[in-house]
Design a protein around this motif. Structure first.
Motif, PDB file in Angstrom:
ATOM      1  N   GLN A  84     -29.580   9.137  29.612  1.00  0.00           N
ATOM      2  CA  GLN A  84     -31.042   9.244  29.458  1.00  0.00           C
ATOM      3  C   GLN A  84     -31.763   8.973  30.775  1.00  0.00           C
ATOM      4  O   GLN A  84     -32.735   9.651  31.102  1.00  0.00           O
ATOM      5  N   ALA A  85     -31.278   7.978  31.507  1.00  0.00           N
ATOM      6  CA  ALA A  85     -31.888   7.666  32.808  1.00  0.00           C
ATOM      7  C   ALA A  85     -31.724   8.851  33.761  1.00  0.00           C
ATOM      8  O   ALA A  85     -32.666   9.230  34.467  1.00  0.00           O
ATOM      9  N   VAL A  86     -30.536   9.433  33.786  1.00  0.00           N
ATOM     10  CA  VAL A  86     -30.287  10.574  34.679  1.00  0.00           C
ATOM     11  C   VAL A  86     -31.122  11.773  34.244  1.00  0.00           C
ATOM     12  O   VAL A  86     -31.715  12.466  35.080  1.00  0.00           O
ATOM     13  N   ARG A  87     -31.212  11.998  32.953  1.00  0.00           N
ATOM     14  CA  ARG A  87     -32.046  13.093  32.427  1.00  0.00           C
ATOM     15  C   ARG A  87     -33.503  12.911  32.861  1.00  0.00           C
ATOM     16  O   ARG A  87     -34.161  13.844  33.299  1.00  0.00           O
ATOM     17  N   PHE A  88     -33.976  11.678  32.741  1.00  0.00           N
ATOM     18  CA  PHE A  88     -35.363  11.379  33.124  1.00  0.00           C
ATOM     19  C   PHE A  88     -35.575  11.675  34.610  1.00  0.00           C
ATOM     20  O   PHE A  88     -36.571  12.285  34.996  1.00  0.00           O
ATOM     21  N   CYS A  89     -34.633  11.257  35.438  1.00  0.00           N
ATOM     22  CA  CYS A  89     -34.726  11.537  36.882  1.00  0.00           C
ATOM     23  C   CYS A  89     -34.777  13.040  37.140  1.00  0.00           C
ATOM     24  O   CYS A  89     -35.591  13.519  37.938  1.00  0.00           O
ATOM     25  N   VAL A  90     -33.908  13.782  36.453  1.00  0.00           N
ATOM     26  CA  VAL A  90     -33.878  15.233  36.638  1.00  0.00           C
ATOM     27  C   VAL A  90     -35.236  15.822  36.279  1.00  0.00           C
ATOM     28  O   VAL A  90     -35.785  16.651  37.005  1.00  0.00           O
TER      29      VAL A  90
END
Ligand code: ADP
Ligand code: MG
Ligand code: MG
Length: 273
Positions: free
Chosen positions: A126-132
């Motif tokens: 979720q954190a990586v998705r948010f960054c993307v």
């Protein structure tokens, strides 16, 4: 201890190459704890003029400000404020209650299982998705740049010191500087390779590390050509996900949305180890 902008500085909790991190508490409210990340400025620091700010800002700050705009992500550490002068910059960061870095959590957790791993990995993804979605590439995902709270197992991604806005990456003399053991083969070969698939490799390394208590590869040679030794008692879904994140050819590596949709995340009764 000393006082920095209303905060009483307590223990040192981290020490990097170019600064330290301290835990501190707010003097007037007496209870809110924060982490102060003290960064000494260097000539090679990166400054970014993005998002309509009136002047170029230290990249770590500029990137975090972009991530702090509402709606926020609970899995990314919050930047409350920062104090800057010509020689240094202090980030005032959220300090999660009863947290430790993921590497410590892995060492301390003797009853690791796939359910716990799934809870952590869901939040990391979720954190990586948010960054993307915000156009941010973290660039240094590893177990010391992740905090875990106990017993609730909330995960927070920290340390945007190697992060880049994705739209700027090809135009700058960008060089991947993430931790070596989490760096994918294509970047070891070409340090300026467009690194969009490096996150997925790091996610695979982390899932492996959580489930085995050690890293799959410790040197360049094994990252490039070494065999991946998976614990055969892991569920086949878990082994499948790790293997697909650690496909050496970045073009064939699993994509973020395929990670999110992978059956391991939907397993209801995994063969917990
Ligand atoms: P560096 O860029 O030097 O690696 P980090 O931001 O990763 O700096 O911080 C170094 C260490 O300090 C981390 O690995 C972690 O142990 C600790 N730390 C950093 N930020 C926080 C925070 N907000 N809350 C708790 N601990 C933190
Ligand atoms: Mg770090
Ligand atoms: Mg860093």
């Amino acid at each position: 201890g000393s006082v920095v902008a209303d905060f009483e500085v307590k223990d040192m909790i981290g020490k990097g190459g170019f600064g330290q991190v301290y835990v501190a508490s707010h003097v007037s409210s007496e209870k809110e704890k924060v982490a102060l990340k003290y960064i000494i400025k260097h000539r090679q620091d990166r400054y970014l003029n993005i998002d309509g700010h009136s002047r170029p800002m230290l990249a770590e700050v500029a990137i975090m400000l972009r991530l702090m705009k509402a709606p926020q992500c609970p899995n990314i550490i919050r930047l409350h404020d920062w104090i800057e002068n010509e020689s240094d910059c202090t980030l005032i960061l959220e300090y999660p209650e009863s947290c430790q870095t993921l590497d410590r959590y892995i060492t301390d957790t003797l009853d690791m299982n796939e359910n716990k791993a799934r809870r952590l990995m869901r939040q990391l993804v979720q954190a990586v998705r948010f960054c993307v979605e915000r156009g941010v590439f973290h660039g240094d995902i590893h177990a010391r740049n992740i905090l875990v709270t106990t017993p609730r197992l909330e995960l927070k991604l920290i340390d945007f010191g190697c992060a880049w806005p994705v739209t700027r990456m090809p135009f700058y003399s960008w060089k991947y500087q993430g931790a070596r053991c989490y760096t994918p083969p294509e970047i070891l070969r070409h340090p300026k390779f467009f690194p969009s698939m490096a996150n997925i490799w790091a996610i695979g390394i982390l899932l492996y590390e959580i489930m085995h208590g050690r890293l799959p590869f410790y040197d360049r040679q094994s990252i490039m050509v070494g065999d991946l030794h998976l614990n055969p008692t892991l569920s086949s879904a878990c082994q499948d996900l790790i293997s697909k994140c650690l496909i050496r050819n970045p073009v064939r590596r699993i994509l973020l949305h395929q990670v999110e949709e992978h059956q391991w995340f939907n397993a209801t009764s995994p063969n917990a180890v």
